[in-house]
Enzyme design. Structure first.
Site, PDB file in Angstrom:
ATOM      1  N   CYS A 144      40.249  46.293  37.468  1.00 55.69           N
ATOM      2  CA  CYS A 144      40.699  45.149  38.284  1.00 55.69           C
ATOM      3  C   CYS A 144      41.824  44.339  37.648  1.00 55.69           C
ATOM      4  CB  CYS A 144      39.531  44.255  38.674  1.00 55.69           C
ATOM      5  SG  CYS A 144      38.741  43.459  37.266  1.00 55.69           S
ATOM      6  N   LYS A 170      25.084  44.164  37.632  1.00 49.58           N
ATOM      7  CA  LYS A 170      26.188  43.210  37.773  1.00 49.58           C
ATOM      8  C   LYS A 170      26.305  42.794  39.230  1.00 49.58           C
ATOM      9  CE  LYS A 170      31.143  42.594  37.219  1.00 49.58           C
ATOM     10  NZ  LYS A 170      32.390  43.057  36.633  1.00 49.58           N
ATOM     11  N   ARG A 195      38.610  35.247  36.749  1.00 49.77           N
ATOM     12  CA  ARG A 195      39.653  35.875  37.570  1.00 49.77           C
ATOM     13  C   ARG A 195      40.951  35.096  37.458  1.00 49.77           C
ATOM     14  NH1 ARG A 195      35.716  37.648  42.592  1.00 49.77           N
ATOM     15  NH2 ARG A 195      34.393  38.974  41.296  1.00 49.77           N
ATOM     16  N   GLU A 209      19.428  50.231  39.486  1.00 47.64           N
ATOM     17  CA  GLU A 209      20.700  50.368  38.761  1.00 47.64           C
ATOM     18  C   GLU A 209      20.448  50.590  37.264  1.00 47.64           C
ATOM     19  OE1 GLU A 209      23.727  50.709  39.456  1.00 47.64           O
ATOM     20  OE2 GLU A 209      24.150  49.901  41.437  1.00 47.64           O
ATOM     21  N   LYS A 224      24.293  40.631  34.337  1.00 49.65           N
ATOM     22  CA  LYS A 224      25.412  39.685  34.444  1.00 49.65           C
ATOM     23  C   LYS A 224      25.493  39.126  35.852  1.00 49.65           C
ATOM     24  CE  LYS A 224      30.380  39.751  34.431  1.00 49.65           C
ATOM     25  NZ  LYS A 224      31.520  40.540  34.685  1.00 49.65           N
ATOM     26  N   TYR A 251      31.305  32.860  25.742  1.00 48.04           N
ATOM     27  CA  TYR A 251      32.526  32.192  25.286  1.00 48.04           C
ATOM     28  C   TYR A 251      32.206  31.134  24.232  1.00 48.04           C
ATOM     29  CZ  TYR A 251      34.270  34.655  29.336  1.00 48.04           C
ATOM     30  OH  TYR A 251      34.575  35.650  30.231  1.00 48.04           O
TER      31      TYR A 251
HETATM   32  C1  PBG Z   1      35.911  43.037  35.295  1.00 57.22           C
HETATM   33  C2  PBG Z   1      35.086  41.932  34.798  1.00 57.22           C
HETATM   34  C3  PBG Z   1      34.837  40.678  35.367  1.00 57.22           C
HETATM   35  C4  PBG Z   1      34.083  39.971  34.445  1.00 57.22           C
HETATM   36  C5  PBG Z   1      33.845  40.800  33.378  1.00 57.22           C
HETATM   37  N1  PBG Z   1      34.450  41.999  33.614  1.00 57.22           N
HETATM   38  C6  PBG Z   1      35.337  40.106  36.633  1.00 57.22           C
HETATM   39  C7  PBG Z   1      34.846  40.594  37.910  1.00 57.22           C
HETATM   40  O1  PBG Z   1      34.015  41.494  38.020  1.00 57.22           O
HETATM   41  O2  PBG Z   1      35.386  40.080  38.894  1.00 57.22           O
HETATM   42  C8  PBG Z   1      33.642  38.549  34.599  1.00 57.22           C
HETATM   43  C9  PBG Z   1      33.430  37.813  33.318  1.00 57.22           C
HETATM   44  C10 PBG Z   1      33.312  36.341  33.445  1.00 57.22           C
HETATM   45  O3  PBG Z   1      33.303  35.756  34.537  1.00 57.22           O
HETATM   46  O4  PBG Z   1      33.224  35.699  32.386  1.00 57.22           O
HETATM   47  N2  PBG Z   1      35.428  43.690  36.412  1.00 57.22           N
END
Ligand code: PBG
Length: 327
Positions: free
Chosen positions: A121, A194, A204, A232, A247, A312
């Protein structure tokens, strides 16, 4: 009052509370997500993630030094390329942003454990996590590119890869590709559970990876579902994942516990950008005690059963842990 059982007996002093504490923490469980970008001599603040930056490869050493000083031993790298295209070719380019960052990090700190987020992405012009067929992400065509990306990360020095795309079959595809190239010892941490979550908003913005149309609901999970989380997780165990991630973390700790009880692999929980941003915003307004909230959130994730906590706040947490602030 005739009571033989008095739970308060074990809460009488800090020494006693610590003696009977059920959740113990260690900085070794922490992973710090870090953003690296194309370009030269730049450190850019991420406005939706106060205190977090994007680094060009020549400046990433500054952050690695802070991690080292804080005692954080693992990072997860996210790349922000200058050029995006329909098929995300910078994701698997030998001199792509993550590949160069890996080589630099290895040179600067040979001891640092290097994990990479494997996804399309940040690299596709349309912002979806795979290649498109019409307006849909083509699952099987994407698998090959994800495997190529993972392989190029490992060849550039990644110790572990973490696919976050949510395509079906990607763990098997990546495992087979790594094995075929002799990387049988490289672990895969699967973003297995996820969800399509609004908690990723600040990320994003940080990565410029919002989809240009539609949303991610055809590949990321529906957050109303619990049984599906186990489906999953089991699938990825079967396909060869070494670590199963849930997540986001904070609003999904029920699933951290479910997965912990159901599978015997290590479990990771990712406290995502929206969780961090909310804490920062409330703290900036003086509405909460940031340090105490950060400790409480982390302990809650460990209590729910996570072994690994991606956050973070890794540097701060490592310090609080050493100071005994989490018990
Ligand atoms: C990539 C990805 C994302 C996050 C981690 N890997 C964004 C998404 O899936 O849109 C989000 C991490 C965060 O919000 O801290 N696909």
């Amino acid at each position: 009052m005739d009571m033989t059982v008095r739970p308060r007996r074990l809460r009488g002093s800090e020494t006693l509370r610590k003696m009977v504490r059920e959740t113990r923490v260690d900085p070794a469980s922490l992973i710090y997500p870090m953003f690296v970008m194309d370009g030269v001599n730049k450190v850019e603040e991420i406005s939706a993630l106060p205190g977090q930056n994007r680094y060009t490869v020549d400046r990433m050493g500054e952050e690695l030094e802070r991690l080292n000083a804080a005692g954080v031993k693992s990072v997860m790298l996210f790349g922000i390329p200058e050029h995006k295209d329909e098929v995300g070719s910078q994701a698997y380019a030998a001199d792509g942003i993550v590949q160069r960052a890996l080589r630099k990090a290895r040179e600067l700190d040979p001891e640092l454990y290097l994990i990479t987020d494997v996804c399309m992405c940040e690299y596709t012009s349309h912002g979806h996590c795979g290649v498109l067929c019409g307006h849909d992400v083509d699952n099987d065509a994407t698998l090959e590119l994800l495997a190529k990306t993972a392989l190029s990360h490992v060849e550039a020095g990644a110790d572990m890869v973490a696919p976050s795309d949510m395509m079906d079959g990607r763990i098997r595809a990546i495992r087979e590709c790594l094995d075929a190239h002799g990387h049988t010892g490289t672990p895969i941490m699967s973003y297995a559970v996820k969800f399509a979550s609004s908690f990723y908003g600040p990320f994003r913005e940080a990565a410029g990876s919002a989809p240009s149309f539609g949303d991610r609901k055809s590949y990321q999970m529906d957050f109303h579902n619990r049984r599906e989380a186990l489906k999953e997780a089991f699938l990825d165990v079967e396909e060869g994942a070494d670590i199963i991630m849930v997540k986001p973390a904070m609003s999904y700790l029920d699933l951290v516990r479910e997965v912990r009880d159901a599978v015997d692999l290590p479990v990771a929980a990712y406290s995502v950008s929206g969780e961090y941003a909310m804490v920062k915003a409330a703290a900036a307004n003086g509405w909460i005690d940031e340090e105490k909230i950060v400790c409480e959130m982390a302990v809650a994730a460990f209590r729910a059963g996570t072994d690994i906590y991606i956050t973070y706040y890794a540097k701060e947490l490592a310090k609080y842990m050493r100071e005994g602030k989490l018990g």
